[in-house]
Design an enzyme around this catalytic site. Structure first.
Site, PDB file in Angstrom:
ATOM      1  N   ARG A  27     -22.495  37.738  31.664  1.00  0.00           N
ATOM      2  CA  ARG A  27     -21.989  36.714  31.116  1.00  0.00           C
ATOM      3  C   ARG A  27     -22.759  35.891  30.023  1.00  0.00           C
ATOM      4  NH1 ARG A  27     -19.712  38.455  35.505  1.00  0.00           N
ATOM      5  NH2 ARG A  27     -17.693  38.027  36.051  1.00  0.00           N
ATOM      6  N   GLY A  94     -18.312  48.485  34.255  1.00  0.00           N
ATOM      7  CA  GLY A  94     -16.927  47.930  34.154  1.00  0.00           C
ATOM      8  C   GLY A  94     -16.969  46.826  33.622  1.00  0.00           C
ATOM      9  N   SER A 167      -9.931  39.657  41.184  1.00  0.00           N
ATOM     10  CA  SER A 167     -11.031  40.389  40.284  1.00  0.00           C
ATOM     11  C   SER A 167     -11.838  39.447  39.273  1.00  0.00           C
ATOM     12  CB  SER A 167     -10.156  41.661  39.621  1.00  0.00           C
ATOM     13  OG  SER A 167     -11.226  42.081  38.662  1.00  0.00           O
ATOM     14  N   GLN A 169     -13.617  40.328  37.057  1.00  0.00           N
ATOM     15  CA  GLN A 169     -13.651  41.091  35.633  1.00  0.00           C
ATOM     16  C   GLN A 169     -12.325  40.913  34.841  1.00  0.00           C
ATOM     17  OE1 GLN A 169     -14.464  45.303  36.391  1.00  0.00           O
ATOM     18  NE2 GLN A 169     -16.744  44.949  36.823  1.00  0.00           N
ATOM     19  N   ASP A 315     -19.083  44.225  46.773  1.00  0.00           N
ATOM     20  CA  ASP A 315     -20.072  44.796  46.442  1.00  0.00           C
ATOM     21  C   ASP A 315     -21.142  45.008  47.491  1.00  0.00           C
ATOM     22  OD1 ASP A 315     -19.146  44.957  43.791  1.00  0.00           O
ATOM     23  OD2 ASP A 315     -20.524  43.660  43.113  1.00  0.00           O
ATOM     24  N   LYS A 342     -14.197  51.528  42.370  1.00  0.00           N
ATOM     25  CA  LYS A 342     -15.508  51.135  41.909  1.00  0.00           C
ATOM     26  C   LYS A 342     -16.333  52.228  41.237  1.00  0.00           C
ATOM     27  CE  LYS A 342     -15.157  46.990  43.394  1.00  0.00           C
ATOM     28  NZ  LYS A 342     -15.131  45.877  42.446  1.00  0.00           N
ATOM     29  N   ARG A 346     -15.682  54.072  47.067  1.00  0.00           N
ATOM     30  CA  ARG A 346     -16.990  53.775  47.932  1.00  0.00           C
ATOM     31  C   ARG A 346     -16.286  53.924  49.534  1.00  0.00           C
ATOM     32  NH1 ARG A 346     -19.741  48.852  44.474  1.00  0.00           N
ATOM     33  NH2 ARG A 346     -20.867  50.375  43.171  1.00  0.00           N
TER      34      ARG A 346
HETATM   35  C1  S3P Z   1     -17.959  41.897  38.685  1.00  0.00           C
HETATM   36  C2  S3P Z   1     -16.750  41.755  39.509  1.00  0.00           C
HETATM   37  C3  S3P Z   1     -16.524  42.827  40.819  1.00  0.00           C
HETATM   38  C4  S3P Z   1     -17.705  43.401  41.176  1.00  0.00           C
HETATM   39  C5  S3P Z   1     -18.704  43.896  40.210  1.00  0.00           C
HETATM   40  C6  S3P Z   1     -18.983  42.764  39.203  1.00  0.00           C
HETATM   41  C7  S3P Z   1     -18.260  41.035  37.732  1.00  0.00           C
HETATM   42  O1  S3P Z   1     -15.704  43.753  40.297  1.00  0.00           O
HETATM   43  O2  S3P Z   1     -17.064  44.568  42.004  1.00  0.00           O
HETATM   44  O3  S3P Z   1     -19.604  44.558  40.649  1.00  0.00           O
HETATM   45  O4  S3P Z   1     -19.181  40.700  37.416  1.00  0.00           O
HETATM   46  O5  S3P Z   1     -17.207  40.268  37.067  1.00  0.00           O
HETATM   47  P1  S3P Z   1     -13.975  43.496  40.206  1.00  0.00           P
HETATM   48  O6  S3P Z   1     -13.566  42.407  38.880  1.00  0.00           O
HETATM   49  O7  S3P Z   1     -13.407  44.732  39.900  1.00  0.00           O
HETATM   50  O8  S3P Z   1     -13.615  42.924  41.664  1.00  0.00           O
END
Ligand code: S3P
Length: 428
Positions: A27, A94, A167, A169, A315, A342, A346
């Site tokens: 970020r 991701g 989520s 993300q 995580d 993931k 997992r």
């Molecule tokens: C993350 C959000 C999580 C996490 C990933 C990092 C982030 O994923 O598992 O390792 O930095 O926003 P999800 O948004 O898919 O839950």
């Protein structure tokens, strides 16, 4: 393929720092790039995932410089990014592809974002769908669900989005698109996911705030450059926390770790399991809480892990499986179906690899049932291309009765290149 051998460990003792938080580093790189002015980021995580994000920003004309402990980024403002000449490579990350999809949906150029063979299998419709509702033009394989993603920047408008999954993300992708959208955007989620985006946006001067089960931002604002001190990553610390708990006569202090309440589910679960964990030197640094975490070997008992704690521990479930496989009694993990999408599946990875070490693990659709044992037995295991599986196996190897060999251990550099160096510091 990189094979690493792990043997039964002597007690772990010492005082360590873990590298900067991965989520906050991603970020910081993105927000500083679109801010007005230069930001200095202390303790930016120089691991492959965050370097993918930084490389993407560079490919869009952003000037970045590492000087000692700091990364400086010259922000180009909301409209200052350039069309990249080549495909953006998100690698294994991701967070990179999903957050950039939101940012780039509202720019006025075309780009393509691709990733490695693991990332290309992961679902993207969770961001493509809400972004499309905002007016974004995004194409991908399998009806827009799989990368590479092609994005034609467009005029966006605010939406009120109720996400079916918790989520960060997804939430962050929409909030990034919201910055260039007309009007107000609200994102709600079933349970609160990590809130680093919200904290950083507010610290950089964006108008927004909390609403019921979510957060809103007003479109059309500008971000002010902001110096960021990235705390140690609790997700990296988690491997040493569990290692110190299960290796007898250990005592470890991990300094200056981020303890944002949306991330500390690991501590809550382990304390419920009977872990001796204490926080000291609690403080707030740049809008994020930090503390030293002190851990002593403990005998653990099985627990239930389900419901609203899942996003706060998502995580760390692989390493919690290791703790559960050595706890007294049964641990049941439910509501964790997200683990299947993931860096690897997992649920499947931990079931197969822990079973090779003699653990008793039953796979469920949305979790696992693990019955604890006195010890584990060494064997050849595989990371399955997933950094957190590799480190979980390395920690298991510290108490296994015979040698454990981890194949594919190079994946650890995705999030924690210094992992084995820090481990050997604790064994000295
Ligand atoms: C993350 C959000 C999580 C996490 C990933 C990092 C982030 O994923 O598992 O390792 O930095 O926003 P999800 O948004 O898919 O839950």
């Amino acid at each position: 393929m990189n094979r690493i051998s792990i043997n039964k460990s002597s007690p772990l003792k010492g005082d360590i720092l873990v590298p900067g938080d991965k989520s906050i580093s991603h970020r910081a790189a993105i927000f500083a790039s679109i801010a007005e002015g230069e930001s200095k980021i202390k303790n930016f995580l120089r691991a492959e995932d965050c370097m993918s994000t930084l490389g993407a920003m560079r490919s869009m004309g952003i000037e970045t410089n590492f000087k000692g402990d700091y990364l400086s980024i010259k922000g180009a403002g909301m409209k200052g990014l350039h069309e990249p000449e080549d495909v953006i490579d998100a690698g294994n990350s991701g967070t990179t592809i999903r957050l950039l999809a939101g940012l780039l949906a509202g720019q006025d150029f075309y780009c393509v974002i691709n990733g490695d063979s693991y990332l290309r299998k992961r679902p993207m419709s969770r961001v493509v769908h809400p972004l499309t509702k905002m007016g974004a033009k995004i194409w991908g394989r399998e009806g827009g669900d799989k990368s590479p993603l092609a994005i034609l920047g467009s005029k966006l408008h605010g939406i009120d989005y109720d996400s079916p999954i918790a989520s960060a993300q997804v939430k962050s992708s929409i909030l990034l698109a919201a910055l260039s959208a007309e009007g107000k955007t609200t994102v709600r989620e079933p349970y609160k996911s990590r809130d680093h985006t919200e904290r950083m946006l507010l610290a950089m001067g964006i108008r927004g705030g909390d609403v019921d089960r979510g957060f809103y931002v007003e479109g059309g604002g500008t971000l002010r450059a902001h110096d960021i001190d990235v705390p140690g990553d609790i997700s990296s610390a988690a491997f040493f926390i569990v290692a110190a708990l299960i290796v007898e006569r250990s005592e470890v202090r991990i300094r200056h770790v981020g303890v944002n309440p949306t991330r500390t589910g690991i501590l809550d679960v382990l304390i419920q399991m009977g872990a001796n964990i204490v926080l000291e030197n609690e403080a707030e640094v740049g809008g994020e809480p930090v503390a030293d975490i002190i851990v002593k070997s403990s005998s653990l008992k099985g627990v239930e892990i389900k419901g609203d704690i899942i996003p706060r521990v998502i995580d760390e479930i692989p390493i919690l499986c290791v703790a559960a496989s050595l706890a007294n009694g049964k641990t049941v993990i439910r509501d964790a179906g997200e683990l299947r999408v993931k860096e690897s599946d997992r649920i499947r990875s931990m079931t197969s690899e822990l079973t090779k070490l003699g653990a008793s693990v039953e796979e469920l659709d949305d979790g696992m049932i693990i019955v604890g044992r006195e010890s584990l037995t060494g064997n050849v295991v595989n990371s399955l291309g997933d950094h957190r599986i590799a480190m979980s196996m390395a920690v298991s190897g510290l108490i296994a009765g015979s040698e454990t060999i981890i194949e594919g251990a190079e994946s650890i550099s995705i999030s924690f290149p210094e992992f084995f160096n820090i481990l050997s510091e604790l064994q000295r």
